[in-house]
Design a protein around this motif. Structure first.
Motif, short mmCIF file in Angstrom:
data_model
loop_
_atom_site.label_atom_id
_atom_site.label_comp_id
_atom_site.label_asym_id
_atom_site.label_seq_id
_atom_site.Cartn_x
_atom_site.Cartn_y
_atom_site.Cartn_z
N ILE A 191 48.15 39.49 42.30
CA ILE A 191 47.78 39.62 40.89
C ILE A 191 46.36 40.15 40.88
O ILE A 191 45.44 39.50 41.39
N ILE A 192 46.19 41.34 40.31
CA ILE A 192 44.87 41.97 40.25
C ILE A 192 44.43 42.03 38.80
O ILE A 192 45.03 42.75 37.99
N PRO A 193 43.41 41.28 38.43
CA PRO A 193 42.93 41.32 37.04
C PRO A 193 42.25 42.65 36.74
O PRO A 193 41.81 43.36 37.65
N GLY A 194 42.18 42.98 35.46
CA GLY A 194 41.51 44.20 35.03
C GLY A 194 40.05 44.20 35.44
O GLY A 194 39.46 43.14 35.75
N GLU A 195 39.47 45.37 35.47
CA GLU A 195 38.07 45.55 35.87
C GLU A 195 37.15 44.60 35.11
O GLU A 195 37.21 44.50 33.89
N GLY A 196 36.32 43.86 35.85
CA GLY A 196 35.34 42.96 35.24
C GLY A 196 35.87 41.56 34.97
O GLY A 196 35.13 40.70 34.49
N CYS A 205 46.21 42.05 33.72
CA CYS A 205 46.35 42.18 35.17
C CYS A 205 47.52 43.09 35.51
O CYS A 205 48.31 43.45 34.63
N LYS A 206 47.58 43.44 36.79
CA LYS A 206 48.76 44.13 37.30
C LYS A 206 49.23 43.36 38.52
O LYS A 206 48.45 42.67 39.19
N ILE A 207 50.51 43.47 38.80
CA ILE A 207 51.11 42.81 39.95
C ILE A 207 51.49 43.91 40.94
O ILE A 207 52.19 44.86 40.58
N VAL A 208 51.00 43.79 42.18
CA VAL A 208 51.28 44.81 43.18
C VAL A 208 51.81 44.18 44.46
O VAL A 208 51.48 43.04 44.79
N HIS A 209 52.62 44.93 45.16
CA HIS A 209 53.12 44.54 46.48
C HIS A 209 51.96 44.63 47.47
O HIS A 209 51.23 45.62 47.47
N VAL A 210 51.77 43.61 48.28
CA VAL A 210 50.70 43.62 49.28
C VAL A 210 51.12 44.50 50.45
O VAL A 210 52.16 44.25 51.07
N ASP A 211 50.31 45.51 50.72
CA ASP A 211 50.62 46.45 51.80
C ASP A 211 49.54 46.43 52.88
O ASP A 211 49.32 47.41 53.57
N PHE A 212 48.87 45.30 53.04
CA PHE A 212 47.83 45.15 54.06
C PHE A 212 48.01 43.80 54.74
O PHE A 212 48.74 42.93 54.25
N ASP A 213 47.38 43.63 55.89
CA ASP A 213 47.50 42.43 56.69
C ASP A 213 46.66 41.31 56.07
O ASP A 213 45.42 41.42 56.00
N LEU A 214 47.31 40.25 55.65
CA LEU A 214 46.64 39.14 54.98
C LEU A 214 45.83 38.24 55.92
O LEU A 214 45.16 37.33 55.47
N LEU A 215 45.88 38.53 57.21
CA LEU A 215 45.12 37.74 58.17
C LEU A 215 44.14 38.59 58.97
O LEU A 215 43.54 38.12 59.94
N GLU A 216 43.94 39.82 58.56
CA GLU A 216 43.05 40.77 59.24
C GLU A 216 41.75 40.90 58.45
O GLU A 216 41.75 41.39 57.31
N THR A 217 40.65 40.48 59.05
CA THR A 217 39.36 40.44 58.35
C THR A 217 38.97 41.79 57.75
O THR A 217 38.54 41.86 56.60
#
Length: 154
Positions: free
Chosen positions: A50-55, A99-111
């Motif tokens: 869940i990504i909230p709008g800018e700000g 907000c927008k809902i997006v599919h996570v396309d990155f490693d959630l455990l990679e710093t």
């Protein structure tokens, strides 16, 4: 909706001392989601963000199979999780929260991946949060909890 006292997220010691639900609900949701996907207690789940709008505040990551969702609260209907999250942030934020809902396309455990999205990697907490997330997941009877949540879809 629980609101952290000012300064807790910036204080590694105080953040680590939060209860597991608050720790994984306010800043370490991505770690819990990453460990869930690694352990895979139930098949067919992927992470969404869940990504909230800018700000605006209100970023959150959870896992879902498209119908059910899992986060720091346990299992729920995905739709209900999204309603609860958006209504809660809408009430405590300036007008216009969205907000927008997006599919996570990155490693959630990679710093490096996480830092690029303004999230902490597992090595940036006071201690390694991955064992804590595994322990949190071990408290659930995943199949029973998922079936119970499914019964509310009716």
């Amino acid at each position: 909706m629980y609101k952290l006292k000012p300064g807790i997220k910036q204080d590694r010691q105080r953040r680590w001392q939060l209860s597991d639900r608050i720790f994984f609900g306010h800043g370490a949701c991505h770690i819990l989601a990453g460990i869930y996907l690694e352990v895979a207690p139930l098949a067919g789940f992927h992470a969404e963000r869940i990504i909230p709008g800018e700000g605006y505040a209100g970023n959150h990551i959870f896992v879902t199979n498209g119908v059910l969702a899992f986060d720091f609260r346990g299992y729920s209907c995905r739709r209900n999780l999204l309603i609860h999250h958006t209504l809660g942030w809408s009430k405590v934020s300036p007008p216009g929260w969205h907000c927008k809902i997006v599919h996570v396309d990155f490693d959630l455990l990679e710093t490096q991946d996480l830092n690029a999205r303004r999230m902490l990697g597992p090595d940036q907490y006071l201690m390694d949060p991955r064992p804590r997330a595994r322990s949190f997941l071990d408290r659930f009877n995943h199949m029973a909890s998922a079936l119970k949540s499914s019964s509310f879809l009716g």
